[in-house]
Structures are given as C-alpha cells and as structure tokens.
Enzyme design. Sequence first.
Site, PDB file in Angstrom:
ATOM      1  N   SER A  38       0.826  -1.202   0.000  1.00  0.00           N
ATOM      2  CA  SER A  38       0.000   0.000   0.000  1.00  0.00           C
ATOM      3  C   SER A  38       0.864   1.258   0.000  1.00  0.00           C
ATOM      4  O   SER A  38       1.616   1.481  -0.955  1.00  0.00           O
ATOM      5  CB  SER A  38      -0.959  -0.034   1.197  1.00  0.00           C
ATOM      6  OG  SER A  38      -1.993   0.908   1.042  1.00  0.00           O
ATOM      7  N   ASP A 182      -6.029  -3.300  -2.551  1.00  0.00           N
ATOM      8  CA  ASP A 182      -4.966  -2.986  -1.584  1.00  0.00           C
ATOM      9  C   ASP A 182      -4.267  -4.228  -1.051  1.00  0.00           C
ATOM     10  O   ASP A 182      -4.915  -5.165  -0.586  1.00  0.00           O
ATOM     11  CB  ASP A 182      -5.594  -2.206  -0.428  1.00  0.00           C
ATOM     12  CG  ASP A 182      -4.574  -1.509   0.452  1.00  0.00           C
ATOM     13  OD1 ASP A 182      -3.577  -2.146   0.828  1.00  0.00           O
ATOM     14  OD2 ASP A 182      -4.777  -0.327   0.768  1.00  0.00           O
TER      15      ASP A 182
END
Length: 301
Positions: A38, A182
């Site tokens: 991320s 993500d």
Amino acid sequence: MRALVISGGGSKGAFAGGVAQYLIQQKKHQYDLYLGTSTGSLLIPHLALGKMQKIHRIYTNVNGKTIFNVSPFVVKQKKGIPIVTVNHFNVIRQFIKGKRTFGESQRLLEYIKSNFTLTEFNILKASKIDIIITVTNLTKNEPEYKSIKHSSYEEFCEWIWISSNYIPFMSIATKDNCEYGDGGFSSLVPIREAINRGATEIDVIVLETEVNTSKNVIGKNPFSLMIDLFRIALDQVERHDIIIGKLLASSKDVKLNLYYTPTKLTDNALIFNKNEMKKWWEQGYEYAQNKSELMSDHKKM
C-alpha cells in the site's frame, strides 16, 4: 541479503519515509530487496533510487485531489479536529452509474506515472536490487507479490497503484481476468515474503504503535464507522503478519529490526495533511536516529 519492508498505513507513510531516509543516508544500509504494501509500495522505488528529496516532495504533497477523480468523502474541521463525512453527491452518483466503490482513484495512477519515470524504472530493473509490490487478488482471495524484474513499466506502475487502492473507497482494478485491491487486505507487513526470498536481515517499518495504549474513537456516522471498522480489521492482519514473521525469522535465524511509530499519529490515515506529513517525516528520521543510538549504547554495555 538485507531487506527493507514497509507496511501499509496511508498518510502515515510519511513517518516511514523519515525512518528509511535515516537508515539509508546515515546508517548506510544497502538493501538487496525492498518490499512494500500500500503506502509502502509508493515509497520503495524512490528509496531504492536513493532520491530522498524527490520522494519527500512527492509524498508530502499528496492530497485528496492527487488521489481521487471521484472522492467519496469530505474532510471538515470541527473544533480543530478533522472529521470525515460522506460526499453524498459523489457516492449517489457512483451507485447510479452501477459502480461498486464509493470513489475512484485514477488520479493516483497518473500521479505515480508522472513522478516515476521510464528511465528510473529501467535503472532499477537493470540493477541487482529487487523491488516487490504487495497486492491482494480479490478473485482468488490471496496475496500476490509483483517483482520489478517481471514487469513492464506500465505494469509496475499499475501494481503500485493497485497496492494502494483501499477498497471500497478507491478503485477496483481488473488484470488477467482477476480483480485486485490494496495489498494490506492480505499481507500488510510482508516479512514472511522477504524471508522466503532469501533475506537474512530485515529492517521492518510498521506504521502503528507496538502497544495500543489509547482507546479507539469509533465513528459518529455510518461512513466514518466503516473506515474505523476497516482500520480495526487491518490492525489484526498486521499483528498476524508480525507474529508469523517473528516465528519464521526465529526458525530461519533471520535478524529482524522493527521500527514502530512511538505514538499514535492519526485516527484516520485517509486524511492527507501536508503539514502533518512533513512533521511525521521528521519524527520518523529522529525516531530512527534515537533508536540507532540506543542500540549502539546497548551493544557497548
């Protein structure tokens, strides 16, 4: 083989940038392997290039406008405290269009490409350093790790973007007949992957405190409540990753150096405040410096 691992953590990634800057510039750590999830994935290509001033400028200037082409929320100030509320117009428009997410984050992909050039990509790809981006394959319900060595420039930029797409507030991406989001949903702190790839010493930057000493403030509206519930779930993923990583490191005789945030930086890492992020970067640098000095004193004793 030495590795640098940077966890997910939204705007708190600024703290990780400061820690990494100290380790690379002052401690002269040379990493063979960089792994990011991320927000960590946004940092590691520039850290591997050694371009500290550039990534500091890029990262601390990220805001909602550089991320969202359709923003799902509005940040308001209430008694000096930022409060996240739903952007009703944008969310309703998303539903009318049949979209599955509250917002769209195509601007972030454009921001990544505009600040990480093809020349820089080719320099890294030709080097001995490997850079690994963590993504979550939602279709297969498993993490995947994307190496710069096996990616084209366009693919690598997309993997960085996908790793940062915090669903359902940001875009879902489709690649190779699978849907992705993500990396933090499946591997928030990819210590195990670093060990599996041969790392013998790992510097791990965890964008959370080691021990939670404060009570969670739960959202006062459904939208902020959802953000808080996601945060709590990801905290559990993070703890799981660290526990498994420590156990595997112990069995493989791998040295782990863990760098946590010394204090809670924010209740909402989706708020990107330029002044706060600059402060967190400085705090990260100072924290790494102080920890390094303490470790040196301990060795002398």
